[in-house]
Design a protein around this motif. Structure first.
Motif, PDB file in Angstrom:
ATOM      1  N   VAL B 742      -5.280  55.122  22.453  1.00  0.00           N
ATOM      2  CA  VAL B 742      -5.309  53.726  22.039  1.00  0.00           C
ATOM      3  C   VAL B 742      -5.265  53.642  20.516  1.00  0.00           C
ATOM      4  CG1 VAL B 742      -6.692  53.120  24.066  1.00  0.00           C
ATOM      5  CG2 VAL B 742      -7.838  53.597  21.894  1.00  0.00           C
ATOM      6  N   ASP B 743      -5.102  52.424  20.022  1.00  0.00           N
ATOM      7  CA  ASP B 743      -5.133  52.203  18.579  1.00  0.00           C
ATOM      8  C   ASP B 743      -6.487  52.657  18.019  1.00  0.00           C
ATOM      9  OD1 ASP B 743      -3.421  50.473  16.511  1.00  0.00           O
ATOM     10  OD2 ASP B 743      -5.581  50.314  16.081  1.00  0.00           O
ATOM     11  N   ALA B 744      -6.451  53.316  16.869  1.00  0.00           N
ATOM     12  CA  ALA B 744      -7.690  53.894  16.336  1.00  0.00           C
ATOM     13  C   ALA B 744      -8.761  52.838  16.078  1.00  0.00           C
ATOM     14  CB  ALA B 744      -7.397  54.667  15.052  1.00  0.00           C
ATOM     15  N   GLU B 746      -9.350  50.208  17.897  1.00  0.00           N
ATOM     16  CA  GLU B 746      -9.769  49.559  19.145  1.00  0.00           C
ATOM     17  C   GLU B 746     -11.204  49.973  19.507  1.00  0.00           C
ATOM     18  OE1 GLU B 746      -7.207  47.678  20.762  1.00  0.00           O
ATOM     19  OE2 GLU B 746      -8.859  46.896  21.986  1.00  0.00           O
ATOM     20  N   ARG B 779      -9.678  62.367  17.832  1.00  0.00           N
ATOM     21  CA  ARG B 779      -8.622  62.017  16.879  1.00  0.00           C
ATOM     22  C   ARG B 779      -8.120  63.305  16.282  1.00  0.00           C
ATOM     23  NH1 ARG B 779     -10.399  56.602  13.918  1.00  0.00           N
ATOM     24  NH2 ARG B 779     -12.336  56.419  15.070  1.00  0.00           N
ATOM     25  N   GLY B 786      -2.848  57.120  13.565  1.00  0.00           N
ATOM     26  CA  GLY B 786      -3.426  55.795  13.842  1.00  0.00           C
ATOM     27  C   GLY B 786      -3.822  55.589  15.292  1.00  0.00           C
ATOM     28  N   ARG B 787      -3.837  56.642  16.063  1.00  0.00           N
ATOM     29  CA  ARG B 787      -4.240  56.516  17.478  1.00  0.00           C
ATOM     30  C   ARG B 787      -5.419  57.437  17.731  1.00  0.00           C
ATOM     31  NH1 ARG B 787      -1.715  52.517  20.322  1.00  0.00           N
ATOM     32  NH2 ARG B 787      -1.119  53.749  22.158  1.00  0.00           N
ATOM     33  N   THR B 824      -1.609  48.232  26.180  1.00  0.00           N
ATOM     34  CA  THR B 824      -0.828  49.103  25.295  1.00  0.00           C
ATOM     35  C   THR B 824      -1.356  50.536  25.349  1.00  0.00           C
ATOM     36  OG1 THR B 824      -2.299  48.595  23.498  1.00  0.00           O
ATOM     37  CG2 THR B 824      -0.349  47.212  23.720  1.00  0.00           C
TER      38      THR B 824
END
Lengths: 347, 829
Positions: B742-744, B746, B779, B786-787, B824
């Protein structure tokens, strides 16, 4: 056959105690009882044993199997124990200190407050609470302290500017000034306004006086007050309560005396002295410890109680003063500095 | 107030020791703050002697054998002495055999180390004149040999320093205290005789103003007017002509000196004497210095000035009352005279003022000028106007007696109250009912009568016993109601005699207040988790407050009259105090890391302050080295404790959105701290890493994690609804893991919630999703810039059966398809 079995057993007895690990053990075990193992080979030969000898041979084989299993079990137990011991590491040194912090300690003022609350619980008082920011009505008017009284002077009491608003401290009368309560007696008024007697409350809490801070004074300090309202409450009842409080706190040898005094909210009023020569650093026979009296009829009138029906008493004391006496502390400022060498001494 | 026992003896013969009198004063309700002795007590067989010779004692190094001459009647005595501070030729007090010194020490002829001694040479302490035991009392002015020592030394006296409670202004005088003690000891009170005819003839409290020009024969012209009668209910002025100003006689000087006053001259001393005798302040003017022969009691004009006797110049305003002559203020009314209107050595004619000023007016002026006196002290507490004429007469008597002269012209009286009779109805039954024990009727009566509370009527009703009508003297303004008389009876009965009783304890009337229970639970949690409980003052400095709340909020928290600059604002958080505690311990070299406090804080919200119950903690680095290293505190430990504190208040931290603190925020470190709740919800929580800069600026070493939970007291009042048990399955669970990229930015909670939603949809009603919990956060390499990857464990369970792999797999498949379609998120394989 017996010889072959004996040879196998002797070999196993020699080999297994030397094994150090589980894989070695499994490999060794396979050499004896695996599909190509030596004992398996002997078993395979059972078919060629003459029929009449088979029972005896069977017994021999079974016995050998059992004995071998015992060797295996012992070996496995030994290896697993060794592995567990290795996992645990060396034995602990029980004398090393725990690296964790603690234990946490209660502040001495909390200890004294809770002890007093327990003592009051025993005789039917529950603990009440109220705001530290008060209005003139609850702190003064309702306690028979008229506007011109010196206690209300801005020299002695902390006030807030007229513009100040306290969303959850209700004013009794519009336009009343907000202030920091000068005693926890305001809790008595709020409690009495909430409902009819009987009332038996103890209200510990912070109070504020506009005063220089020194060894015995602090602008912010703690008080503990109690209030009892019922039918036929007498001066003698008040004395009995105070006797109970201090003999519970300081032991049955503690003596209490009342000296007549003046407070606006009680009549008659007394100062309470206690004689406790057994306490450390006490070099006077009588020490003043608090004030008390029978609730003044005007206080009842201000909360809508009929003074002809209800009587009551109130008692108040400073918690710091009590803590100083109990623990032989000689400077009030220690309670607010929170030096851990101080805080750690009491619980 | 200082009370001289010798002086008291003028009004009552108590026949009691100083100890007994001190005890009586205490139990009459006046705290004795100090007892001092002055002068020598009555000493027989103690005389003046002179040391003629001093030889070493043959058998003792430290003793001397002296020849002491005690005059023609006594001759020369041999006395053994241990003191060192005297020489041959000194005159000293000598106690002869038969003398009894204080402490019941009888002097006898005796042998000391084999040497006959015919008496004792005395120190101050041995004579009962204080604690000085440095050596013999050397009589430097060499009085005549053989004279009794009492002729030489000042008379003995005991001075009690007594605190008078504000309800008893009548006891700010020797006569007042004498009245109380006479009642206690059952003795008669002797009022001083008053001779002066003019005032004695005054109608009591006469309201007729007798101002106007005096008869032509009078050399003193005087007119009196009061333009502010509310501030001055009574003004009496009398002119006396032809006085001779001189030092007072010794008896008067001794009286004043005994209570710490400096004698000035006969007239001034009389005014002070009457003040201390009766509590009525008086003032004497030099008549020649009163411009126009006028006395005007008026409010000062704004900007008028006066230089008072203490040498200070004061600027006056129109709220202040002055006694002025035709041109300027002569006295700050009731407080202090001016330097140039007073009585001095050349004074021939005087005007004596005996007035009553309004307590509030005097207090206000005294406070705003920073000026007080024995006089203002009494006016502030209330002076009995009905007794003023008698006090004036007493002063006139003494002035004429000591300074000569005669009263000139009329007595000017402005104002005054008509006599009123106050009565209180009281029954002995009521007294017993309030006391809870018995005092006989006769004793009650005696107690009242002894305080001049006269029973003027007694009625007896069948069955209810007697009822009394008690007349209250003018000086007892504090007595209004029957309960006030109960106190008088109890005081004289003796509060030490209240009998012991049993506490009636009929069970708790109510529960402890919810705030009390919250405080207790929070403190128990924190102390149980190794935090040390601190107590900090509620009042903080403006500077400190500004670090934690906005300028507007700080303004709302400010006191209008702080006493000290560093205690001017209500605290908006407990953490400021705890940080200060960390700093103090560190600076003293005391390792401190985990501190907590439970108490009130004040939170500004939409222009209003809210007083909240609150609990907070800090976890700092105590700098101590340890043989075994533990992981340091972090954000999530703070979160854990805050959630527990919220639970103490019945609040679940998850009930409100949890936001990481986005930008610079008071006290907290951006990106490493969080907040939840607000005053609309009635509670809030803040936790995480404290702002590194603030911590550093305070001088606290290392990073500090902290947390605070606050709640409106009224929010605690609502009792939680009683929980109901809900059934749970006894069949085994089925577990599936899923990792989502997911987006970092989030939040994990949002991802988890979306996942749970999708899982419930996928399961339908067939079985239950029991829990979704995150077990890995990743990460780094293998992931796009960025994810981040969040791995969750899902637990499924059915109420009625063991789940089969097939049905769980099918649901898990649907879940993944749904996630890919509707979010997403990517599923990490």
């Amino acid at each position: 056959m017996q010889d072959a079995l004996n040879a196998i057993l002797a070999k196993a007895a020699a080999e297994f105690p030397a094994l150090a690990s589980r894989p070695e053990f499994e490999a060794a075990k396979a050499r004896f009882v695996g599909p190509n193992g030596e004992l398996t080979a002997v078993l395979k030969r059972m078919g060629s044993v003459p029929k009449e000898e088979r029972p005896a041979a069977g017994r021999m084989v079974n016995e050998a199997k059992a004995r071998l299993q015992a060797v295996l079990d012992a070996s496995l137990a030994r290896i697993e124990a060794a592995a567990e011991a290795a996992r645990l590491g060396p034995a602990v040194d029980p004398t090393l200190p725990s690296p964790d912090p603690g234990p946490g300690k209660y502040h001495p003022l909390t200890l004294v407050r809770e002890e007093m609350c327990r003592i009051m619980h025993k005789v039917g008082f529950s603990v009440a609470d109220g705001p530290e920011v008060e209005t003139e009505f609850y702190c003064f008017d309702a306690l028979n302290t008229p506007p011109e009284h010196t206690a209300r002077d801005p020299q002695d009491t902390f006030y807030f500017p007229p513009s100040a608003r306290f969303g959850n401290v209700a004013r009794k009368n519009p336009g009343e000034k907000y202030l920091l309560r000068t005693h926890t007696s305001s809790v008595q008024i709020r409690t009495m306004l909430k409902g009819p007697p009987p009332i038996r409350i103890v209200s510990p809490g912070r109070a504020y006086r506009r005063d220089t801070t020194d060894a015995t004074h602090s602008a912010c300090f703690h008080q503990l007050e109690c209030l009892s309202v019922d039918r036929n409450v007498t001066v003698r009842d008040l004395k009995a309560l105070i006797d109970h409080v201090f003999s519970s706190l300081l032991g049955p040898d503690t003596k209490i005396r009342f000296r007549p005094h003046y407070f606006g909210y009680t009549e008659p009023s007394f100062e309470v002295d206690l004689s406790a020569r057994h306490l450390p650093k006490v070099n006077k026979e009588w020490i003043e410890i608090g004030g008390c009296g029978m609730v003044d009829p005007s206080v009842f009138a201000s909360v809508g109680y009929d003074p002809a029906v209800w009587t009551g008493y109130a008692f108040g004391m400073g918690l710091e003063r009590l803590a100083m006496l109990l623990y032989a502390v000689d400077d009030i400022r220690y309670f607010y500095q929170n030096d851990l060498r101080f805080l750690g001494q009491f619980s | 107030m200082r009370i001289s026992l010798n002086w008291l003896a003028d009004y009552v013969s108590l026949e009691a020791t100083a100890e007994e009198i001190t005890h009586a004063v205490t139990f009459l309700g006046f705290e004795v703050e100090g007892v001092t002795s002055a002068g020598a007590p009555r000493l027989d067989q103690v005389v003046v002697g002179e040391v003629l010779a001093r030889d070493k004692h043959p058998n003792a190094d430290k003793l001397s054998v002296c020849q002491v001459d005690i005059g023609p009647a006594g001759g020369v005595k041999t006395i053994v002495c241990g003191a060192q501070n005297y020489k041959v030729g000194d005159r000293v007090p000598v106690a002869l055999p038969g003398a009894v010194l204080p402490g019941n020490f009888t002097i006898k002829q005796s042998k000391i180390r084999g040497q006959l001694s015919d008496g004792m040479m005395c120190s101050r302490r041995e004579l009962g004149m204080g604690d000085d035991h440095e050596g013999l009392l050397i009589l430097a002015d060499r009085p005549e040999l053989g004279r009794p020592i009492n002729d030489v030394l000042p008379a003995g006296d005991t001075i009690l320093d007594i605190e008078i409670t504000p309800n008893r202004p009548d006891c700010l005088s020797h006569l007042g205290i004498a009245r109380e003690l006479a009642a206690w000891f059952g003795k008669a009170l002797k009022y001083p005789e008053i001779h002066h005819p003019t005032i004695a003839a005054l109608p009591p409290g006469g309201a007729a103003a007798q101002t106007g020009f005096p008869p032509a024969s009078s050399p003193v012209s005087l007119s009196v007017s009061v333009t502010a009668p509310a501030d001055c209910p009574l003004y009496i002025a009398v002119a006396i002509t032809g006085v001779t100003i001189a030092p007072s006689p010794p008896w008067l000087q001794d009286r004043l000196k005994a209570v710490g006053l400096r004698p000035v001259n006969n007239v001034v001393d009389v005014t002070n004497f009457v003040l201390l005798e009766r509590g009525q302040p008086l003032h004497a003017f030099d008549a020649s210095k009163l411009a126009g022969g006028r006395i005007v009691v008026r409010r000062a004009a704004n900007g008028e000035t006066i230089t008072t006797l203490d040498g200070r110049e004061h600027k006056l305003d129109d709220r202040m009352l002055v006694v002025a002559d035709a041109s300027r203020p002569a006295v700050v009314a009731g407080i202090m005279g001016g330097v140039d209107s007073g009585v001095g050595p050349g004074t021939r004619d005087i005007v004596l003022e005996c007035a009553v000023f309004d307590p509030l007016s005097v207090r206000r002026t005294s406070r705003s000028l920073g000026l007080s006196s024995d006089s203002s002290y009494r006016f502030e507490r209330g002076v009995d106007s009905r007794m003023a004429p008698e006090a004036a007469a007493r002063a006139l008597d003494l002035i004429v007696q000591l300074a000569g002269g005669r009263v000139a012209g009329p007595v000017h009286v402005v104002g005054g109250e008509a006599p009123s009779r106050r009565e209180i109805a009281l029954t002995p039954a009521f007294v017993r009912e309030r006391l809870g024990f018995d005092i006989p009727d006769a004793d009650m009566k005696a107690a009242l009568e002894s305080l001049e509370l006269r029973i003027v009527r007694e009625e007896t009703h069948a069955g209810t016993g007697p009822s009394w009508t008690v007349s209250i003297p003018s000086w007892r303004d504090d007595l209004d109601r029957p309960i006030d008389l109960v106190e008088e009876i109890l005081r004289l009965h003796g509060t030490e005699k209240i009998p012991p009783g049993r506490v009636s304890a009929p069970g708790l009337v109510g529960e402890d207040d919810p705030v009390v229970r919250f405080n207790r639970a929070a403190a128990a949690y924190l102390v149980g988790h190794d935090f040390n409980e601190c107590v900090n003052t509620t009042l903080r400095s403006a500077h400190e407050t500004a670090k934690w709340v906005s300028e507007t909020a700080a303004q709302e928290l400010a006191l209008s009259n702080p006493f000290a600059e560093d205690q001017s604002h209500l605290r908006p958080t407990l953490i400021m105090g705890l940080l200060e505690n960390l700093r103090l311990n560190q600076s003293r070299g005391v390792p401190a890391s985990r501190l907590c406090e439970v108490g009130r804080i004040f939170i500004e919200h939409n222009g209003q302050n809210f007083e909240c119950a609150s609990a907070a903690f800090v976890i700092g680095d105590d700098g101590a080295r340890r043989w075994l290293q533990r992981a340091p505190a972090d954000f999530y430990e703070a979160k854990h404790h805050v959630a527990a504190l919220a639970a103490c208040a019945g609040v679940s931290l998850g009930d409100a959105p949890l936001d990481s603190i986005p930008g610079p925020y008071f006290g907290w470190q951006e990106g490493h701290s969080a907040l939840a709740g607000d005053m609309d919800r009635g509670w809030y929580a803040r936790f995480g890493l404290l702002n590194l800069g603030i911590v550093r600026d305070l001088g606290v070493a290392g990073a500090v994690h902290a947390g605070i939970f606050a709640i409106l007291p009224e929010r605690l009042q609502s009792a939680a609804a009683r929980r109901r048990y809900s059934d749970f399955s006894l069949f085994p669970p089925a577990l599936r893991d899923i990792a989502l990229v997911v987006d970092a930015a989030e939040p994990a909670a949002a991802v988890g919630a979306a996942l749970a939603r999708a899982a419930r949809k996928a399961v339908g009603g067939a079985f239950a999703l029991e829990s979704v919990s995150v077990f890995d956060v990743y990460r780094g390499p293998n992931l796009p810039e960025g994810r981040k990857s969040l791995a969750y464990s899902l637990v499924f369970r059915a109420a009625d059966r063991t789940l089969t792999d097939e049905e769980v797999n099918a649901a898990f498949g649907r879940l993944q398809e749904d996630l890919l379609r509707s979010t997403t998120f990517q599923i990490r394989k």
